[in-house]
Design an enzyme around this catalytic site. Structure first.
Site, PDB file in Angstrom:
ATOM      1  N   TYR A  41       0.789  -1.374   0.002  1.00 18.58           N
ATOM      2  CA  TYR A  41      -0.142   0.048   0.132  1.00 18.58           C
ATOM      3  C   TYR A  41       0.723   1.133  -0.113  1.00 18.58           C
ATOM      4  O   TYR A  41       0.670   2.304  -0.703  1.00 18.58           O
ATOM      5  CB  TYR A  41      -0.879   0.093   1.368  1.00 18.58           C
ATOM      6  CG  TYR A  41      -1.484   1.359   1.620  1.00 18.58           C
ATOM      7  CD1 TYR A  41      -2.517   1.767   0.411  1.00 18.58           C
ATOM      8  CD2 TYR A  41      -1.308   2.052   2.794  1.00 18.58           C
ATOM      9  CE1 TYR A  41      -3.031   3.251   0.806  1.00 18.58           C
ATOM     10  CE2 TYR A  41      -1.880   3.362   2.885  1.00 18.58           C
ATOM     11  CZ  TYR A  41      -2.709   4.066   1.798  1.00 18.58           C
ATOM     12  OH  TYR A  41      -3.340   5.046   2.032  1.00 18.58           O
ATOM     13  N   ILE A  95      -7.373  -4.978  21.399  1.00 22.93           N
ATOM     14  CA  ILE A  95      -5.862  -3.924  21.336  1.00 22.93           C
ATOM     15  C   ILE A  95      -4.995  -4.668  20.554  1.00 22.93           C
ATOM     16  O   ILE A  95      -4.733  -5.687  21.137  1.00 22.93           O
ATOM     17  CB  ILE A  95      -5.855  -3.617  22.912  1.00 22.93           C
ATOM     18  CG1 ILE A  95      -6.809  -2.535  23.264  1.00 22.93           C
ATOM     19  CG2 ILE A  95      -4.430  -2.684  22.702  1.00 22.93           C
ATOM     20  CD1 ILE A  95      -6.509  -2.208  24.756  1.00 22.93           C
ATOM     21  N   ASP A 117       2.164  -2.988  11.348  1.00 24.30           N
ATOM     22  CA  ASP A 117       1.943  -1.556  12.311  1.00 24.30           C
ATOM     23  C   ASP A 117       3.204  -1.253  12.858  1.00 24.30           C
ATOM     24  O   ASP A 117       4.052  -1.745  13.937  1.00 24.30           O
ATOM     25  CB  ASP A 117       1.159  -1.920  13.619  1.00 24.30           C
ATOM     26  CG  ASP A 117      -0.438  -1.804  13.438  1.00 24.30           C
ATOM     27  OD1 ASP A 117      -0.761  -1.271  12.405  1.00 24.30           O
ATOM     28  OD2 ASP A 117      -1.464  -2.335  14.277  1.00 24.30           O
TER      29      ASP A 117
HETATM   30  N1  UDP Z   1      -6.257  -0.896  16.295  1.00 20.89           N
HETATM   31  C1  UDP Z   1      -6.438  -1.701  17.322  1.00 20.89           C
HETATM   32  N2  UDP Z   1      -7.623  -2.480  17.233  1.00 20.89           N
HETATM   33  C2  UDP Z   1      -8.525  -2.473  16.313  1.00 20.89           C
HETATM   34  C3  UDP Z   1      -8.216  -1.468  15.029  1.00 20.89           C
HETATM   35  C4  UDP Z   1      -7.021  -0.759  15.167  1.00 20.89           C
HETATM   36  O1  UDP Z   1      -5.841  -2.003  18.452  1.00 20.89           O
HETATM   37  O2  UDP Z   1      -9.636  -3.179  16.135  1.00 20.89           O
HETATM   38  C5  UDP Z   1      -4.868   0.084  16.408  1.00 20.89           C
HETATM   39  C6  UDP Z   1      -3.876  -0.306  15.484  1.00 20.89           C
HETATM   40  O3  UDP Z   1      -3.032  -1.420  15.851  1.00 20.89           O
HETATM   41  C7  UDP Z   1      -3.209   1.093  15.293  1.00 20.89           C
HETATM   42  C8  UDP Z   1      -4.388   1.738  15.718  1.00 20.89           C
HETATM   43  O4  UDP Z   1      -5.398   1.140  16.505  1.00 20.89           O
HETATM   44  O5  UDP Z   1      -2.251   1.126  16.098  1.00 20.89           O
HETATM   45  C9  UDP Z   1      -5.024   2.699  14.483  1.00 20.89           C
HETATM   46  O6  UDP Z   1      -5.293   1.600  13.589  1.00 20.89           O
HETATM   47  P1  UDP Z   1      -6.396   2.010  12.201  1.00 20.89           P
HETATM   48  O7  UDP Z   1      -6.701   0.677  11.552  1.00 20.89           O
HETATM   49  O8  UDP Z   1      -7.524   2.811  12.787  1.00 20.89           O
HETATM   50  O9  UDP Z   1      -5.394   3.047  11.285  1.00 20.89           O
HETATM   51  P2  UDP Z   1      -4.029   2.835  10.797  1.00 20.89           P
HETATM   52  O10 UDP Z   1      -2.827   3.421  11.968  1.00 20.89           O
HETATM   53  O11 UDP Z   1      -3.842   1.028  10.520  1.00 20.89           O
HETATM   54  O12 UDP Z   1      -3.860   3.409   9.594  1.00 20.89           O
END
Ligand code: UDP
Length: 336
Positions: free
Chosen positions: A140, A206, A283
């Protein structure tokens, strides 16, 4: 401006359309409705079709005398890009080159492009400035970087004027609650947490609490979708032939997953159970923007400076639309 908003039925694009319309700009939306929603397009004219369809796009650019293209149409899920990279190279790279070629053929040379902090990969330093090396760690991020490079070359060779706006974590919904965030399946943190508050999920998981961060959970820079819109307007007004604007869009403040969940509890009054699960592959632990250049170059400062006000707008939308947008099958054609 006369603006073609490609991907204008999607989450960020639909908020952009509303802002453009409110400021008196003429708007045409091109969207294939693969992930966007007809109901999200609340202004302008919607054309259902593919950005890779050069004869369609050239026809739109000519017949509506478009002067600026804002390009939001992309596949944007990190995990999916790892298991199905072909989809990402096809949609994000190949179809975008088709779009650029249609612009070149019709002498439309102004583009605001949705890029991403994912182009930085796992950053060497935080906060992330625009001079941080761009080393994406998933397909991506790489597809977005490829288009940034293509735009640099188009600017140099063909006098395109462009902005590549590197979003951090887009969140929130329009202040009036009319449009908001709806993905199927939902993968983003704030909508998932709010679905727990609505009773649609039992808990939020989380993704890891053993990261090297203050509370062990990942830290992100959440930016309101309407603040992204004002940055696009500022960027569009500064486009010049042959000139690049490459700018981070974030608040400069990071918040952990636990802090976001706690703020959602405060906003919704719901206990929102949370369990700790595995880390999500790909992540980075901490992504926070250095917003200095956006302020200097665009005169842009976000209105929403803390997650509470962002989550309040998202909660308003989710309460009013607990099932999101009604899904209607994509059909070809044009509507006013
Ligand atoms: N996250 C989480 N649980 C979820 C979805 C996301 O802990 O069900 C965490 C994810 O690991 C990241 C943050 O929340 O650290 C934001 O994730 P999101 O997918 O919203 O956006 P990204 O940072 O991937 O663009």
């Amino acid at each position: 401006m006369k603006v073609l908003v490609v991907g204008g039925a999607g989450y960020i694009g639909s908020h952009m359309v509303r802002q453009l319309d409110a400021r008196g700009h003429e708007v045409v939306v091109l969207d294939n409705l693969s992930t966007g929603f007809r109901e999200a397009v609340t202004a302008g004219r919607l054309v259902v079709g593919e950005m890779s369809d050069r004869s369609l796009v050239k026809d739109i650019l000519r017949s509506h005398q478009i002067d600026t293209v804002m390009h939001f149409a992309a596949c944007a899920l990190v995990g999916e890009s790892v298991v199905d990279p072909a989809k990402y190279y096809q949609n994000n790279v190949q179809a975008t080159i088709d779009l650029l070629e249609s612009m070149r053929a019709t002498n439309v040379r102004r583009m605001v492009f949705s890029s991403t902090c994912a182009t930085y990969g796992v950053p060497t330093t935080v906060p992330i400035s625009e001079s941080t090396p761009q080393q994406p760690v998933n397909p991506y991020g790489f597809t977005k970087l490829v288009i940034e490079k293509a735009l640099e070359d188009y600017a140099h060779a063909y006098d395109f004027g462009y902005a590549a706006l590197r979003y951090f974590n887009a969140a929130g919904a329009s202040a009036d609650g009319r449009i908001g965030e709806d993905h199927d399946p939902e993968s983003h943190l704030i909508p998932i947490v709010l679905q727990v508050a609505l009773g649609q999920r039992e808990h939020v998981t989380i993704f890891g609490d053993d990261w090297d961060t203050p509370d062990g959970t990942c830290v992100r820079d959440y930016i309101h979708v309407d603040d992204l819109g004002t940055a696009h307007l500022a960027a569009a007004s500064r486009l010049e032939p042959g000139k690049a604007l490459e700018v981070n869009l974030g608040t400069g403040r990071g918040f952990s997953v636990r802090q976001i969940i706690e703020t959602c509890r405060e906003v919704t009054g719901h206990p929102i159970p949370a369990v700790t699960g595995e880390r999500r592959p790909g992540d980075p632990p901490e992504l926070v923007a250095d917003p200095t250049l956006a302020r200097e170059l665009l005169g842009w400062v976000p209105v929403h400076r803390n997650p509470r006000s962002i989550i309040e707008t998202a909660w308003k939308w989710h309460q009013a639309n607990p099932s999101g947008y009604q899904k209607i099958n994509a059909t070809s054609g044009e509507q006013s």
